[in-house]
Design an enzyme around this catalytic site. Sequence first.
Site, PDB file in Angstrom:
ATOM      1  N   HIS A 123       0.956  -1.256   0.102  1.00 23.08           N
ATOM      2  CA  HIS A 123       0.114   0.194  -0.031  1.00 23.08           C
ATOM      3  C   HIS A 123       0.758   1.327   0.166  1.00 23.08           C
ATOM      4  CE1 HIS A 123      -4.029   1.703   0.697  1.00 23.08           C
ATOM      5  NE2 HIS A 123      -3.323   2.559   1.604  1.00 23.08           N
ATOM      6  N   ARG A 162      11.942  13.778  10.764  1.00 25.32           N
ATOM      7  CA  ARG A 162      11.693  15.431  10.348  1.00 25.32           C
ATOM      8  C   ARG A 162      10.440  16.066  10.724  1.00 25.32           C
ATOM      9  NH1 ARG A 162      14.345  11.018   8.947  1.00 25.32           N
ATOM     10  NH2 ARG A 162      15.425  10.738   6.898  1.00 25.32           N
TER      11      ARG A 162
HETATM   12  N1  LIG Z   1      -1.769   4.514   5.810  1.00 31.05           N
HETATM   13  C1  LIG Z   1      -1.756   6.081   5.673  1.00 31.05           C
HETATM   14  C2  LIG Z   1      -2.733   6.123   4.488  1.00 31.05           C
HETATM   15  N2  LIG Z   1      -3.548   6.152   4.088  1.00 31.05           N
HETATM   16  C3  LIG Z   1      -5.396   6.497   3.510  1.00 31.05           C
HETATM   17  C4  LIG Z   1      -4.606   6.814   2.336  1.00 31.05           C
HETATM   18  O1  LIG Z   1      -5.004   8.043   1.366  1.00 31.05           O
HETATM   19  C5  LIG Z   1      -6.294   7.211   1.250  1.00 31.05           C
HETATM   20  O2  LIG Z   1      -7.032   8.081   1.952  1.00 31.05           O
HETATM   21  C6  LIG Z   1      -7.011   5.447   1.109  1.00 31.05           C
HETATM   22  O3  LIG Z   1      -6.893   4.634   0.267  1.00 31.05           O
HETATM   23  C7  LIG Z   1      -8.484   6.416   0.993  1.00 31.05           C
HETATM   24  O4  LIG Z   1      -8.394   6.886  -1.230  1.00 31.05           O
HETATM   25  N3  LIG Z   1      -2.612   8.334   3.963  1.00 31.05           N
HETATM   26  C8  LIG Z   1      -1.631   8.401   4.646  1.00 31.05           C
HETATM   27  O5  LIG Z   1      -1.892  10.064   4.444  1.00 31.05           O
HETATM   28  N4  LIG Z   1      -0.926   8.100   5.205  1.00 31.05           N
HETATM   29  C9  LIG Z   1      -0.725   7.028   5.949  1.00 31.05           C
HETATM   30  O6  LIG Z   1       0.018   6.406   6.430  1.00 31.05           O
HETATM   31  C1  LIG Z   2       1.278   3.752   4.376  1.00 35.88           C
HETATM   32  C2  LIG Z   2      -0.018   2.930   4.871  1.00 35.88           C
HETATM   33  O1  LIG Z   2      -0.877   3.178   3.965  1.00 35.88           O
HETATM   34  C3  LIG Z   2       0.013   1.406   4.884  1.00 35.88           C
HETATM   35  O2  LIG Z   2       0.305   2.231   6.773  1.00 35.88           O
HETATM   36  C4  LIG Z   2      -0.365   0.567   4.985  1.00 35.88           C
HETATM   37  O3  LIG Z   2      -0.508  -0.459   6.089  1.00 35.88           O
HETATM   38  P1  LIG Z   2      -0.510  -2.116   5.266  1.00 35.88           P
HETATM   39  O4  LIG Z   2       0.005  -2.383   4.279  1.00 35.88           O
HETATM   40  O5  LIG Z   2      -0.010  -2.659   6.486  1.00 35.88           O
HETATM   41  O6  LIG Z   2      -1.934  -2.198   4.349  1.00 35.88           O
END
Ligand SMILES: Nc1c(NC[C@H](O)[C@H](O)[C@H](O)CO)[nH]c(=O)[nH]c1=O
Ligand SMILES: CC(=O)[C@@H](O)COP(=O)(O)O
Length: 226
Positions: A123, A162
């Site tokens: 993801h 950061r």
């Molecule tokens: N895992 C993180 C996400 N995931 C959510 C996606 O950005 C998005 O909102 C979803 O897939 C619906 O379209 N977003 C972040 O900003 N940071 C993360 O770590």
């Molecule tokens: C960056 C992401 O969206 C992440 O946190 C998603 O976690 P996962 O790969 O364990 O589903």
Amino acid sequence: FAPASHVALSSRSKGGMTLEMAAESEVSFDDLDGSALQIGVLRTRWNDDHVTNLVDGIKVKHFYFSKECCRRTQRVQSKRRKHLHQRSSGAYELPFAAKLLALSGTVDAIICCGVLIKGETLHFEYISEAVTKGIMDVNLSTMTPVVYGVLNCLNEDQVKKRSSSDNGGHNHGEDWAKTAVEMATMRREARGGKTKNLKELQAMGFGSKESGKEEEPSEKKERIFF
Ligand SMILES: Nc1c(NC[C@H](O)[C@H](O)[C@H](O)CO)[nH]c(=O)[nH]c1=O
Ligand SMILES: CC(=O)[C@@H](O)COP(=O)(O)O
């Protein structure tokens, strides 16, 4: 090469090795004056605390130019609060929100601020790449500078270093604010001081060919969302 612990924090990339972090900003900026500019900040609700720290860094540098500028900007901010600070759910939503804001013609530059942290699956890789490309697309398709204020980190420790100056870290929001002012100034200068350029808007399918005049944003117009 030297092990990370033997190398100064600010020389992160020397010798092709990856060091833990760089505490100091690695880029310098000329003196900037953001007092006449409208900078839109779009931020995510994901990783809320870290993103809030980054936005605090953005505000510090956005308002630091002079006391007068500080007072004026705050006045504008309270009048146009909606323009200056909007939240999206996650980083993936940032390019869409940025495009809406850019096309509203109400800002000179936008900072997209978010934090992606790697989980167990792919993801992270997909979202990071899509957001990176999406933000560049909005830059070029709307001719509005959109600053890439998204951290892509493997763990929370990397994020902390950061997004905060605590414990020798460096808040990247400070550099993003300066970048926004620099690019917004560049755009204004290229347009002879104007915020909007009719030809550009027409090329994007906005504006009216008949009017023949360059439009300036009107505060009186009803706007939905932005
Ligand atoms: N895992 C993180 C996400 N995931 C959510 C996606 O950005 C998005 O909102 C979803 O897939 C619906 O379209 N977003 C972040 O900003 N940071 C993360 O770590
Ligand atoms: C960056 C992401 O969206 C992440 O946190 C998603 O976690 P996962 O790969 O364990 O589903």
